[in-house]
Design a protein around this motif. Structure first.
Motif, short mmCIF file in Angstrom:
data_model
loop_
_atom_site.label_atom_id
_atom_site.label_comp_id
_atom_site.label_asym_id
_atom_site.label_seq_id
_atom_site.Cartn_x
_atom_site.Cartn_y
_atom_site.Cartn_z
N ARG A 119 -52.70 7.49 44.96
CA ARG A 119 -51.54 8.00 45.69
C ARG A 119 -50.99 9.26 45.04
NH1 ARG A 119 -51.64 2.59 46.55
NH2 ARG A 119 -51.22 1.91 48.67
N ALA A 120 -50.92 9.26 43.71
CA ALA A 120 -50.42 10.44 42.99
C ALA A 120 -51.33 11.65 43.23
CB ALA A 120 -50.31 10.14 41.50
N GLN A 121 -52.64 11.43 43.22
CA GLN A 121 -53.56 12.54 43.45
C GLN A 121 -53.50 13.03 44.89
OE1 GLN A 121 -57.27 12.18 40.64
NE2 GLN A 121 -56.67 10.13 41.29
N ALA A 122 -53.34 12.13 45.84
CA ALA A 122 -53.19 12.54 47.24
C ALA A 122 -51.88 13.31 47.44
CB ALA A 122 -53.24 11.32 48.16
N LEU A 123 -50.80 12.85 46.82
CA LEU A 123 -49.52 13.56 46.90
C LEU A 123 -49.64 14.97 46.33
CD1 LEU A 123 -47.04 10.74 45.78
CD2 LEU A 123 -47.02 11.92 48.00
N LEU A 124 -50.33 15.09 45.19
CA LEU A 124 -50.50 16.40 44.57
C LEU A 124 -51.30 17.33 45.50
CD1 LEU A 124 -50.09 18.35 42.24
CD2 LEU A 124 -52.10 17.32 41.14
N CYS A 125 -52.36 16.82 46.10
CA CYS A 125 -53.14 17.64 47.03
C CYS A 125 -52.29 18.09 48.21
CB CYS A 125 -54.34 16.86 47.54
SG CYS A 125 -55.64 16.62 46.33
N ASP A 126 -51.57 17.17 48.81
CA ASP A 126 -50.72 17.52 49.96
C ASP A 126 -49.70 18.59 49.56
OD1 ASP A 126 -52.13 15.65 51.41
OD2 ASP A 126 -50.47 14.21 51.55
N TYR A 127 -49.14 18.45 48.38
CA TYR A 127 -48.17 19.43 47.89
C TYR A 127 -48.80 20.80 47.69
CZ TYR A 127 -44.87 21.77 44.86
OH TYR A 127 -44.02 22.69 44.32
#
Length: 189
Positions: A119-127
């Protein structure tokens, strides 16, 4: 990248009564950074030997870990408001014209295996896709790190291949697995 990554007001994803959030580094987080640099094995296979424990405080004073070409953000789990680890980003360029980000993650052992990492890595990508012009985000991992391979796949990454002898670790040159997520790939969030 030509543009600095803007400061986060707060990016979050709810899961099972908890919220995984990315936020800027604060002074109390520097103790965790020092641990990652001085405790052998705390970051698992990524341990690269002892590093300067004062470096995180100097970097924090310089730019709060939110640089134009690289940075770190805290992975926080709410409602506990606990720092579970950090995510990082580093700019690169293919052929001098195609900017990309390389991301990484380090979670404290007590937070691993709970679905926080992907989830943290997906959030970082989206950001990064929302606030920078990069078309590509990539991440590498070790052949032995099956948990991170699954995490990257859940975060929307695809395996591109093996990068031979790309890392010197534990006295030998080792292969790495390269994953990528493109701007047009759907976000798993």
């Amino acid at each position: 990248m030509d543009e600095a990554v803007p400061a986060l007001a707060g990016i979050a994803h709810e899961t099972g009564g908890s919220t995984v959030r990315l936020r800027p580094v604060a002074d109390p987080d520097l103790a965790m950074f020092r641990r990652f640099l001085t405790e052998p094995g705390l970051v698992g296979l990524d341990w690269a030997g002892f590093r300067d424990p004062g470096a995180p405080a100097r970097r924090h004073a310089e730019d709060g870990h939110l640089g134009e070409r690289d940075g770190r953000l805290i992975v926080q789990v709410d409602p506990e408001e606990s720092a579970a680890g950090l995510v990082s980003y580093l700019s690169g360029s293919y052929g001098g014209r195609a900017p990309y980000w390389e991301i990484g993650i380090a979670l404290l052992p007590e937070w691993r295996g709970r679905g926080i990492g992907w989830r943290a890595q997906a959030l970082l990508c989206d950001y990064l896709f929302a606030h920078t012009p990069a078309q590509r985000i990539q991440a590498g991992t070790h052949a032995e790190n099956v948990a991170e391979q699954r995490s990257l796949e859940k975060a929307g990454f695809q395996l591109e291949g093996i990068v031979r002898a790309c890392e010197f670790r534990a006295g030998a040159w080792r292969d790495g697995w390269l994953y990528s997520r493109l701007r047009d790939d759907p976000s798993p969030l």
